[in-house]
Enzyme design. Sequence first.
Site, PDB file in Angstrom:
ATOM      1  N   TRP A 185       0.831  -1.217   0.000  1.00  0.00           N
ATOM      2  CA  TRP A 185       0.000   0.000   0.000  1.00  0.00           C
ATOM      3  C   TRP A 185       0.857   1.255   0.000  1.00  0.00           C
ATOM      4  O   TRP A 185       0.579   2.226  -0.705  1.00  0.00           O
ATOM      5  CB  TRP A 185      -0.991  -0.019   1.158  1.00  0.00           C
ATOM      6  CG  TRP A 185      -2.057  -1.055   0.931  1.00  0.00           C
ATOM      7  CD1 TRP A 185      -2.308  -2.156   1.685  1.00  0.00           C
ATOM      8  CD2 TRP A 185      -2.995  -1.101  -0.158  1.00  0.00           C
ATOM      9  NE1 TRP A 185      -3.335  -2.889   1.144  1.00  0.00           N
ATOM     10  CE2 TRP A 185      -3.784  -2.269   0.022  1.00  0.00           C
ATOM     11  CE3 TRP A 185      -3.252  -0.283  -1.259  1.00  0.00           C
ATOM     12  CZ2 TRP A 185      -4.801  -2.627  -0.871  1.00  0.00           C
ATOM     13  CZ3 TRP A 185      -4.271  -0.640  -2.150  1.00  0.00           C
ATOM     14  CH2 TRP A 185      -5.022  -1.794  -1.950  1.00  0.00           C
ATOM     15  N   ASP A 210      -1.633   6.577   6.378  1.00  0.00           N
ATOM     16  CA  ASP A 210      -2.693   5.699   5.878  1.00  0.00           C
ATOM     17  C   ASP A 210      -2.999   4.690   6.986  1.00  0.00           C
ATOM     18  O   ASP A 210      -2.232   3.765   7.226  1.00  0.00           O
ATOM     19  CB  ASP A 210      -2.208   4.984   4.603  1.00  0.00           C
ATOM     20  CG  ASP A 210      -3.245   4.004   4.042  1.00  0.00           C
ATOM     21  OD1 ASP A 210      -4.317   3.833   4.667  1.00  0.00           O
ATOM     22  OD2 ASP A 210      -2.976   3.410   2.975  1.00  0.00           O
ATOM     23  N   LYS A 217     -12.467  -1.690   6.429  1.00  0.00           N
ATOM     24  CA  LYS A 217     -11.779  -2.586   7.361  1.00  0.00           C
ATOM     25  C   LYS A 217     -12.331  -2.410   8.777  1.00  0.00           C
ATOM     26  O   LYS A 217     -12.912  -3.339   9.314  1.00  0.00           O
ATOM     27  CB  LYS A 217     -10.266  -2.345   7.349  1.00  0.00           C
ATOM     28  CG  LYS A 217      -9.521  -2.960   6.169  1.00  0.00           C
ATOM     29  CD  LYS A 217      -9.635  -2.198   4.875  1.00  0.00           C
ATOM     30  CE  LYS A 217      -8.963  -2.859   3.706  1.00  0.00           C
ATOM     31  NZ  LYS A 217      -8.051  -1.972   2.976  1.00  0.00           N
TER      32      LYS A 217
HETATM   33  C1  LIG Z   1      -7.427  -1.541   1.799  1.00  0.00           C
HETATM   34  C2  LIG Z   1      -6.314  -0.563   1.877  1.00  0.00           C
HETATM   35  C3  LIG Z   1      -6.130   0.439   0.923  1.00  0.00           C
HETATM   36  C4  LIG Z   1      -6.986   0.568  -0.321  1.00  0.00           C
HETATM   37  O1  LIG Z   1      -8.255   0.991   0.005  1.00  0.00           O
HETATM   38  P1  LIG Z   1      -9.321   1.338  -1.141  1.00  0.00           P
HETATM   39  O2  LIG Z   1     -10.451   1.856  -0.309  1.00  0.00           O
HETATM   40  O3  LIG Z   1      -9.623   0.082  -1.867  1.00  0.00           O
HETATM   41  O4  LIG Z   1      -8.737   2.366  -2.013  1.00  0.00           O
HETATM   42  C5  LIG Z   1      -5.097   1.328   1.092  1.00  0.00           C
HETATM   43  N1  LIG Z   1      -4.281   1.258   2.150  1.00  0.00           N
HETATM   44  C6  LIG Z   1      -4.410   0.295   3.081  1.00  0.00           C
HETATM   45  C7  LIG Z   1      -3.470   0.240   4.236  1.00  0.00           C
HETATM   46  C8  LIG Z   1      -5.439  -0.636   2.973  1.00  0.00           C
HETATM   47  O5  LIG Z   1      -5.581  -1.591   3.906  1.00  0.00           O
END
Ligand SMILES: *Cc1c(COP(=O)(O)O)cnc(C)c1O
Length: 367
Positions: A102, A178, A202
């Site tokens: 990511w 993030d 999540k």
């Molecule tokens: C799932 C995830 C993403 C991507 O998320 P989207 O909503 O599909 O764009 C980005 N960063 C992390 C750490 C994630 O777990």
Amino acid sequence: MTRHYNFCAGPAALPTMVLERAGNELVDYQGRGLSVMEMSHRSDEFISIAEQAEADFRQLLGVPDNYKVLFLQGGASMQFAMLPMNLLGQGGSANFIQTGIWGKKALSEAQRLGFDCHVSGSSEANGHSAVPAHETLDISRDAAYLHYTSNETIGGLEFDYTPQVQRTDGSDVPLVCDMSSNILSGPINVNDFGVIYAGAQKNIGPAGLTLVMVRDDLLGRAQPGIPSLFDYQLLADAGSMVNTPPTYAWYLAGLVFQWLKDDIGGLDAMNALNQRKADKLYAAIDGSDFYSNPIAQHNRSRMNVPFVLADATLDKAFLQEADAAGLLNLKGHRSVGGMRASLYNAVPEQAVDALIAFMADFEQRRG
Ligand SMILES: *Cc1c(COP(=O)(O)O)cnc(C)c1O
């Protein structure tokens, strides 16, 4: 009705209580004679749902008044683009710590848009099995911000510290994180960050909603001419309603926040429960010669636990039998292989107990 145990990495399990309450209110929201899905986002009913959700979120995480909380669409991935567009309008470079897939996507997107990017630290050399030590980070002096991924969802690698880097004038380089896969898993100090963002699917609610917290002094620095829907300042000024927000996902997130407050008892209680769940599963993996996890002890994710079987030819049988036993979505990410158990907030301790019992039984029969 049977609810199986769902270890999906995302979209992930939601608390059963939340789904039940949403079900009860689905057709007729609190006697108003319509569904939340059918309400105008400008109606008094929806505004009060939206405001309550934000107030509960702020209370849970202790978000100070000098931060805006935005309820947006586009996923965490859209923030990969929005962040440099909003924070580099006055020059400087974006710095990145790379600890997995990511974080790499966040960097690639900023590079793709032509921004000045710098890698300040990486765990690539150790196969993303340990986070780079704080003192090894190399932050450029003109950095407009430092970006990192507090929990790498695919690799199962979680930071055990909050990077803090000072400029020559003594001020901190704004930290951008993030937190898609570990937000709300326990308390944090929001004041340490300039921007925190997270896709909802999540630990917050259903897919389609993205939360962004921005410190006030970072607003108003956008590159001129970016689309208005990308501009944090405009989104903040409009209360996240420059256009129609994801109203139903916003409402469901609000129910999750209420569940965390009232049923779990807040983020300290959630943290203790998450720690217990993860400790148990790692202990079961470490206590066996049949299962293994490659991540350094102090960086093991409490949310996403990847593991492999000693004999990979048994992977398929493991997954089929787990599924038949009501343990869903344990297949590892295609880039990593093996298994991954995601233990987000809504995954109950009983699910972890059931998984551990299944793993022991499988090892005994097939190991
Ligand atoms: C799932 C995830 C993403 C991507 O998320 P989207 O909503 O599909 O764009 C980005 N960063 C992390 C750490 C994630 O777990």
